[in-house]
Design a protein around this motif. Structure first.
Motif, PDB file in Angstrom:
ATOM      1  N   GLN A  79       0.816  -1.224   0.000  1.00 18.53           N
ATOM      2  CA  GLN A  79       0.000   0.000   0.000  1.00 18.53           C
ATOM      3  C   GLN A  79       0.852   1.278   0.000  1.00 18.53           C
ATOM      4  O   GLN A  79       0.444   2.315   0.529  1.00 18.53           O
ATOM      5  N   GLU A  80       2.001   1.224  -0.655  1.00 13.68           N
ATOM      6  CA  GLU A  80       2.928   2.352  -0.639  1.00 13.68           C
ATOM      7  C   GLU A  80       2.310   3.614  -1.231  1.00 13.68           C
ATOM      8  O   GLU A  80       2.403   4.704  -0.665  1.00 13.68           O
ATOM      9  N   LEU A  86      -2.391   9.224   1.583  1.00 17.39           N
ATOM     10  CA  LEU A  86      -3.062   9.515   2.860  1.00 17.39           C
ATOM     11  C   LEU A  86      -2.313  10.573   3.669  1.00 17.39           C
ATOM     12  O   LEU A  86      -2.924  11.354   4.399  1.00 17.39           O
ATOM     13  N   ALA A  87      -0.984  10.611   3.501  1.00 21.11           N
ATOM     14  CA  ALA A  87      -0.178  11.577   4.254  1.00 21.11           C
ATOM     15  C   ALA A  87      -0.492  13.021   3.858  1.00 21.11           C
ATOM     16  O   ALA A  87      -0.279  13.945   4.648  1.00 21.11           O
ATOM     17  N   VAL A  88      -1.000  13.211   2.635  1.00 17.14           N
ATOM     18  CA  VAL A  88      -1.284  14.586   2.165  1.00 17.14           C
ATOM     19  C   VAL A  88      -2.774  14.845   1.931  1.00 17.14           C
ATOM     20  O   VAL A  88      -3.160  15.944   1.543  1.00 17.14           O
ATOM     21  N   ALA A  89      -3.613  13.827   2.152  1.00 18.78           N
ATOM     22  CA  ALA A  89      -5.028  13.903   1.752  1.00 18.78           C
ATOM     23  C   ALA A  89      -5.772  15.093   2.348  1.00 18.78           C
ATOM     24  O   ALA A  89      -6.473  15.819   1.643  1.00 18.78           O
ATOM     25  N   GLU A  90      -5.624  15.306   3.657  1.00 16.37           N
ATOM     26  CA  GLU A  90      -6.373  16.393   4.294  1.00 16.37           C
ATOM     27  C   GLU A  90      -5.885  17.758   3.801  1.00 16.37           C
ATOM     28  O   GLU A  90      -6.684  18.627   3.438  1.00 16.37           O
ATOM     29  N   GLU A  91      -4.582  17.922   3.765  1.00 15.85           N
ATOM     30  CA  GLU A  91      -4.005  19.203   3.314  1.00 15.85           C
ATOM     31  C   GLU A  91      -4.426  19.506   1.872  1.00 15.85           C
ATOM     32  O   GLU A  91      -4.747  20.653   1.524  1.00 15.85           O
ATOM     33  N   GLU A 193      -1.612  -1.416  12.834  1.00 14.24           N
ATOM     34  CA  GLU A 193      -1.002  -0.091  12.970  1.00 14.24           C
ATOM     35  C   GLU A 193      -0.663   0.552  11.629  1.00 14.24           C
ATOM     36  O   GLU A 193      -0.124   1.662  11.599  1.00 14.24           O
ATOM     37  N   SER A 194      -0.957  -0.100  10.519  1.00 16.38           N
ATOM     38  CA  SER A 194      -0.635   0.502   9.222  1.00 16.38           C
ATOM     39  C   SER A 194      -1.468   1.768   9.020  1.00 16.38           C
ATOM     40  O   SER A 194      -2.543   1.910   9.622  1.00 16.38           O
ATOM     41  N   PRO A 195      -1.003   2.707   8.174  1.00 17.84           N
ATOM     42  CA  PRO A 195      -1.795   3.922   7.926  1.00 17.84           C
ATOM     43  C   PRO A 195      -3.221   3.615   7.467  1.00 17.84           C
ATOM     44  O   PRO A 195      -4.171   4.288   7.874  1.00 17.84           O
TER      45      PRO A 195
END
Length: 457
Positions: A79-80, A86-91, A193-195
């Protein structure tokens, strides 16, 4: 805001079937509310596919970053691409909203977003607007995420004494029994615990705050789950099956590989239609076993499979079945149209939610070979709850298991056929003018357009 034009922000999870499903819903909303502007946010690669033939005056396309840095070299970890996004989705949504508001001169009046994006609850609260969460799968998998904490608590007492393939009674509200191994990864088993697992867990804990939770299903399919989820969520609205409602039926696409004309020359309910969607392909050895079983049982079939997988077939397989007329292998098939053809007797599927609904709406029993996500739980529903198909024995295609599954499905009892027809009938009734899905959609339109007063929290 009630005196000016409304502006709705739509945000889709950009992978798998999520973008096409959420665009389908957006198009229905845009058609029902022609005076509302819908700004559709998605990554560029996905939007290029979705908007290639789309012309809709009140849907505006916006591309957001996929989070992949320039020159990035993929490491091949699970799921790379999803984790980077997901790390930038909200921003990315926050930035996109500002751009769309400047472009249109209209403030966003409602968020219609993939249910995965639990953080949109905070955004909606800050903006004082409704949050509509769209769940892209069935209510069975949604319930597993809503009740994750409860399931973990109950299963913690059982782990060690109960294996993943043993039935557990009353583990999850709304279902009489289920197996731990059929729950989506990240609920009890797998990397908790994965994102991706963390996102789903947070979603399950947050969705009760959504103004509305809507999904592509019909409430008569799972009355117990509908009742259970309705008690936990505001305005829990089933507004499908989309494939029965959509004006743009697959039949309107060119049948470039002549699947339908081939089916026209086959006997009624004799053909096995095989497709694992656009993402999944069984491992090479399973393709071999499935092909051998079809050939040895002389089961006529139509198989949708990408060309690059043909090399795994037994030598001469495609040529033999083509010459003797028992089989047809194509790179793509108009699935909804194929499933509704009288020649189809069984659907061999990965059990993705859209495929399940299409099969159900066509009244075709299923042989399930799930891979991941919600597919195992969907298979459980197909076999054990609705009784309209079966899962491949042992979970993978072997010649013996495939032969046995084909024999069982083609000799389905009258009671199973009756059940299949009854569910098909309920699916079609749900989308009639007074049907539950049609009425639920009216409620959804009212929420999205602000025509009813809701308290947002």
């Amino acid at each position: 805001m009630d005196n000016q034009k409304k502006h709705v922000a739509v945000y889709t999870f950009p992978y798998s079937s999520h973008p096409s499903l959420i665009l389908t819903l957006t198009r229905r909303l845009a058609s029902a509310a022609p005076n509302v502007i819908f700004s559709f946010f998605n990554i560029e690669k996905s939007n290029d596919v979705l908007f290639s033939n789309l012309s809709c005056n009140n849907i505006l396309r916006y591309d957001v970053s996929d989070g992949i840095p320039e020159g990035y070299v993929f490491k091949g970890t699970p799921q790379e691409d999803i984790n980077l996004f997901l790390a930038v989705a909200e921003e990315e949504l926050r930035k996109g909203v500002q751009v769309a508001e400047m472009d249109t001169g209209l403030k966003i009046s409602c968020l219609v977003v993939d249910a995965f994006f639990w953080f949109c609850g905070d955004m909606a609260e800050e903006m004082g607007i409704p949050w509509v969460a769209v769940w892209a799968a069935g209510d069975c998998s949604l319930a597993s995420h809503i009740y994750t904490d409860l399931i973990r608590e109950k299963s913690a007492q059982l782990i060690g004494s109960v294996g993943p393939n043993e039935e557990i009674v009353d583990l999850m509200p709304g279902l009489k029994a289920v197996r731990l191994g059929d729950l989506p990864s990240g609920v009890v088993l797998g990397n908790l615990e994965s994102p991706f697992s963390t996102m789903l867990h947070k979603m399950g804990r947050t969705l009760h705050k959504a103004t509305t939770v809507t999904l592509n299903s019909f409430q008569e399919l799972d009355p117990n789950l509908t009742t259970t989820l309705s008690s936990k969520l505001n305005n829990f609205l089933s507004v499908g099956p989309f494939n029965l409602i959509s004006k743009e039926k697959t039949s309107l696409k060119l049948d470039e590989f002549s699947c339908i004309s081939w089916l026209d020359n086959q006997n009624t309910k004799t053909i096995a239609y095989i497709s694992f969607g656009t993402v999944f392909t069984p491992p090479p050895q399973e393709l071999v076993e499935l092909a051998k079983a079809l050939e040895e049982t002389k089961t006529p079939f139509l198989w949708s499979l990408k060309m690059d997988s043909h090399k795994h077939f037994p030598k001469g397989f495609v040529e033999r079945v083509t010459v003797n007329g028992t089989g047809k292998v194509v790179p793509w098939a108009p699935q909804d149209q194929v499933l509704n053809h009288v020649a189809i007797g069984v659907f061999v599927t990965h059990c993705g939610w859209n495929s399940v609904l299409e099969s159900l709406g066509a009244g075709v029993p299923m042989i399930c070979r799930p891979f991941l996500g919600d597919q195992h739980l969907n298979s459980w529903m197909v076999e054990r709850v609705w009784g309209i198909g079966l899962r491949i024995e042992g979970g993978t295609f072997t010649k013996h298991a495939t032969r046995r599954a084909l024999e069982q499905v083609f000799s389905l009892s009258n009671s199973r056929h009756e059940r299949m027809e009854a569910l098909k009938d309920l699916a079609h009734k749900a989308i009639e003018p007074n049907g539950s899905s049609k009425q639920n959609f009216k409620t959804l339109v009212e929420v999205v357009t602000g025509e009813t007063q809701h308290e947002y929290h």
